[in-house]
Enzyme design. Sequence first.
Site, short mmCIF file in Angstrom:
data_model
loop_
_atom_site.label_atom_id
_atom_site.label_comp_id
_atom_site.label_asym_id
_atom_site.label_seq_id
_atom_site.Cartn_x
_atom_site.Cartn_y
_atom_site.Cartn_z
N HIS A 1 0.85 -1.19 0.00
CA HIS A 1 0.00 0.00 0.00
C HIS A 1 0.88 1.24 0.00
O HIS A 1 2.08 1.19 0.28
CB HIS A 1 -0.99 0.00 1.17
CG HIS A 1 -0.37 0.14 2.53
ND1 HIS A 1 -1.09 0.42 3.66
CD2 HIS A 1 0.92 0.03 2.95
CE1 HIS A 1 -0.30 0.47 4.71
NE2 HIS A 1 0.92 0.24 4.31
N CYS B 1 5.88 6.41 4.37
CA CYS B 1 4.76 5.63 3.83
C CYS B 1 4.12 6.30 2.61
O CYS B 1 3.29 5.69 1.92
CB CYS B 1 3.70 5.41 4.90
SG CYS B 1 4.27 4.42 6.29
N HIS C 1 4.94 0.25 -0.18
CA HIS C 1 5.69 -0.73 0.60
C HIS C 1 4.71 -1.82 1.02
O HIS C 1 3.50 -1.68 0.87
CB HIS C 1 6.33 -0.08 1.83
CG HIS C 1 5.34 0.51 2.78
ND1 HIS C 1 4.72 1.72 2.55
CD2 HIS C 1 4.82 0.04 3.94
CE1 HIS C 1 3.87 1.98 3.53
NE2 HIS C 1 3.92 0.98 4.39
N HIS D 1 3.36 -5.31 3.62
CA HIS D 1 3.23 -5.90 4.95
C HIS D 1 2.73 -7.33 4.85
O HIS D 1 1.99 -7.67 3.92
CB HIS D 1 2.23 -5.11 5.82
CG HIS D 1 2.64 -3.71 6.12
ND1 HIS D 1 3.63 -3.39 7.01
CD2 HIS D 1 2.17 -2.53 5.64
CE1 HIS D 1 3.76 -2.07 7.07
NE2 HIS D 1 2.89 -1.53 6.24
N ASP E 1 -4.95 -10.69 -0.87
CA ASP E 1 -3.62 -11.25 -0.81
C ASP E 1 -2.82 -10.95 -2.08
O ASP E 1 -3.31 -11.10 -3.20
CB ASP E 1 -3.71 -12.77 -0.61
CG ASP E 1 -2.38 -13.37 -0.20
OD1 ASP E 1 -1.61 -12.71 0.51
OD2 ASP E 1 -2.12 -14.53 -0.60
N HIS E 2 -1.58 -10.52 -1.88
CA HIS E 2 -0.66 -10.20 -2.98
C HIS E 2 -1.24 -9.16 -3.94
O HIS E 2 -1.20 -9.32 -5.16
CB HIS E 2 -0.24 -11.47 -3.72
CG HIS E 2 0.75 -12.29 -2.96
ND1 HIS E 2 0.37 -13.08 -1.89
CD2 HIS E 2 2.10 -12.43 -3.07
CE1 HIS E 2 1.44 -13.68 -1.40
NE2 HIS E 2 2.51 -13.30 -2.08
N GLU F 1 -0.58 -4.93 11.55
CA GLU F 1 0.19 -4.50 10.38
C GLU F 1 1.66 -4.89 10.51
O GLU F 1 2.33 -5.26 9.55
CB GLU F 1 0.06 -2.99 10.22
CG GLU F 1 0.74 -2.40 9.01
CD GLU F 1 0.53 -0.91 8.93
OE1 GLU F 1 -0.42 -0.49 8.23
OE2 GLU F 1 1.29 -0.16 9.58
#
Length: 289
Positions: free
Chosen positions: A148, A167, A173, A175, A213-214, A260
Amino acid sequence: MQCIVNRRAQFSASHRYWLPELSEAENTQRFGLCARTPGHGHNYVLYVSLAGELDEYGMVQNLSEVKQVIKREVTSQLDFSYLNDVWTEFQQTLPTTENIARVIWQRLAPYLPLVRIQLFEHPELWAEYQGNDMEAYLTLSTHFSAAHRLARPDLSYEENSEIYGKCARPHGHGHNYHLEITVKGDIDQRTGMLVDLGALQQIVDDLVVEPLDHTFLNKDITYFAEVVPTAENIAVYISNLLRSPVQELGATLHKVKLIESPNNSCEIYCNQTAEGVSDRESEVRELVH
């Protein structure tokens, strides 16, 4: 001064989900692999929470005495046992995680000032019982990985960097998000379940894990094209996705917790009737340093 103290204990036991009034096919359809004979086992971890005023020795209760009560009334009886047979309560209502927690409360309540029983079947599934008749909580944990960028589209890069720091960098980046979904409901008098666990797992997988996801949240999830995907906003989004489907299963979505990183997590309590961003009023931000 009122204080809550917690005592940890553990036991290993096996159980089987099987109702004799149902056929083998009906039991398998309802309970899946958990209906297999002769059963399966878990290393259970138990947390017993007590509340009270501090005494002259600075204690709510002498924890050495608490340890002995838990051992006498619970762990010495359950450890290395077949739960379906060890206590008569489990012949009336199956020994699901949530029902075991409820019965442990009943066994300990005459001796200890209980406020909560928490029972972990394994690290990704646990139940909580607070003494409210058949009401209990069940938590399912899972994870997904996503990237994100924290930046409002109406602000310049400099303005976003002032607000979000690193950020806000253009390429984002990632998580490894850890997600905990807690539902609330009444334990069924016969099955011992407050919700069909397989069905709950399926909706979490289908509605949350697989779509997120991904992904690069800002680009791949339409909702986050305009909404900054902070951990708080992601948790709000997940709560909105799950509220109605969980209700259709006969339970209530109680809490969404999104971790996170080891330092940052947030919790959304979902007992509001309003939908959407107004749920932000119910969020609690945890900063673990």
